[in-house]
Design a protein around this motif. Structure first.
Motif, PDB file in Angstrom:
ATOM      1  N   MET A 187       0.850  -1.194   0.000  1.00  0.00           N
ATOM      2  CA  MET A 187       0.000   0.000   0.000  1.00  0.00           C
ATOM      3  C   MET A 187       0.884   1.242   0.000  1.00  0.00           C
ATOM      4  O   MET A 187       2.017   1.224   0.491  1.00  0.00           O
ATOM      5  CB  MET A 187      -0.941  -0.010   1.212  1.00  0.00           C
ATOM      6  N   ASP A 188       0.363   2.322  -0.555  1.00  0.00           N
ATOM      7  CA  ASP A 188       1.127   3.564  -0.701  1.00  0.00           C
ATOM      8  C   ASP A 188       0.905   4.489   0.489  1.00  0.00           C
ATOM      9  O   ASP A 188      -0.231   4.661   0.956  1.00  0.00           O
ATOM     10  CB  ASP A 188       0.712   4.297  -1.979  1.00  0.00           C
ATOM     11  N   VAL A 189       1.994   5.099   0.963  1.00  0.00           N
ATOM     12  CA  VAL A 189       1.891   6.139   1.982  1.00  0.00           C
ATOM     13  C   VAL A 189       1.484   7.423   1.267  1.00  0.00           C
ATOM     14  O   VAL A 189       2.270   8.016   0.541  1.00  0.00           O
ATOM     15  CB  VAL A 189       3.212   6.320   2.745  1.00  0.00           C
ATOM     16  N   THR A 190       0.241   7.849   1.458  1.00  0.00           N
ATOM     17  CA  THR A 190      -0.271   9.020   0.750  1.00  0.00           C
ATOM     18  C   THR A 190      -0.282  10.274   1.607  1.00  0.00           C
ATOM     19  O   THR A 190      -0.494  11.370   1.092  1.00  0.00           O
ATOM     20  CB  THR A 190      -1.691   8.757   0.224  1.00  0.00           C
ATOM     21  N   TYR A 191      -0.099  10.122   2.914  1.00  0.00           N
ATOM     22  CA  TYR A 191       0.046  11.269   3.799  1.00  0.00           C
ATOM     23  C   TYR A 191       0.991  10.878   4.914  1.00  0.00           C
ATOM     24  O   TYR A 191       0.911   9.764   5.452  1.00  0.00           O
ATOM     25  CB  TYR A 191      -1.300  11.710   4.391  1.00  0.00           C
ATOM     26  N   ASP A 192       1.867  11.796   5.284  1.00  0.00           N
ATOM     27  CA  ASP A 192       2.829  11.558   6.361  1.00  0.00           C
ATOM     28  C   ASP A 192       3.110  12.894   7.024  1.00  0.00           C
ATOM     29  O   ASP A 192       3.846  13.729   6.483  1.00  0.00           O
ATOM     30  CB  ASP A 192       4.113  10.938   5.799  1.00  0.00           C
TER      31      ASP A 192
END
Length: 236
Positions: free
Chosen positions: A148-153
């Protein structure tokens, strides 16, 4: 390795009652049920389960003596009316923010009703949210494990997205991890992650920083993530 998020499961002493609560509140459907496990499906096909835990100790939000560990972020149009209905079904109102209301379900698990225009009669599951002492690090662990993609950090948390599902990680400065299977420090919830092969999945999870825990069967093995949350790799 191929792995994907199968579902999130919440512990409860009365899974029939808890499943009925969420079915009445959200419009989600019960799709599988037996004596110690009930699975519900949301309108967009995500799944949430309730696992029987006779010695369940409810979280005491917002403290860390008995922390929540997991909570559901549920989207609804008209959060105030939905919160009133939830209270009528057995929930307890805990807090509120600019666009959300926090309640505890009948098993004590906090959940958020989040305002979103255009949500139909069936409420939407935006994300399963997991507490962490380092939200960014835990997001990257699960993102790498499940593809899964990290879309907010950001400073308050992180978000991973993939295959139509979202998992959030909430930064908690005084975080207290579960000590599974010690009932005095319960897990509250866990993720089930489907893999093609348990041996390959275990090797990858350990490589990324997981720890093996007691508990396994023909189709599952139990691990702890780097923040101490138990999770299961499952197959078949």
């Amino acid at each position: 390795m191929t792995a994907h998020l199968e579902l999130a499961a919440l512990d409860a002493p009365d899974i029939d009652g808890l499943a009925s609560f969420y079915a009445e509140l959200t419009g989600w459907k019960i799709v599988r049920a037996d004596s110690d496990w009930i699975t519900m499906r949301t309108g967009d096909g995500q799944e949430i389960a309730f696992q029987l835990a006779a010695d369940h100790v409810a979280p005491r939000w917002p403290g860390q003596e008995l922390p929540q560990h997991f909570h559901l972020d549920i989207q609804v149009e008209g959060r105030e009316a939905a919160a009133e209905r939830a209270v009528g079904l057995g929930a307890t109102r805990l807090a509120e923010g600019p666009t959300w209301i926090t309640l505890a379900d009948p098993a004590g698990h906090p959940f958020d009703l989040c305002e979103k225009e255009g949500v139909g009669p069936v409420m939407a599951l935006f994300a399963v949210t997991i507490d962490a002492p380092n939200a960014s690090s835990l997001a990257h662990f699960y993102g790498d494990l499940m593809g899964m993609d990290v879309t907010y950090d950001g400073p308050e948390g992180a978000l991973i997205v993939g295959d139509g599902k979202s998992v959030m990680f909430q930064q908690v400065s005084d975080y207290t991890p579960p000590q599974w299977p010690n009932p005095a420090h319960p897990q509250q919830g866990h993720l089930d992650i489907m893999v093609d092969d348990l041996d390959t999945g275990e090797a990858r999870a350990l490589e990324l920083g997981a720890s093996r825990l007691e508990g396994e069967g023909k189709t599952f093995r139990v691990f702890a993530d780097p923040a101490g949350h138990p999770f299961c790799l499952t197959t078949g």
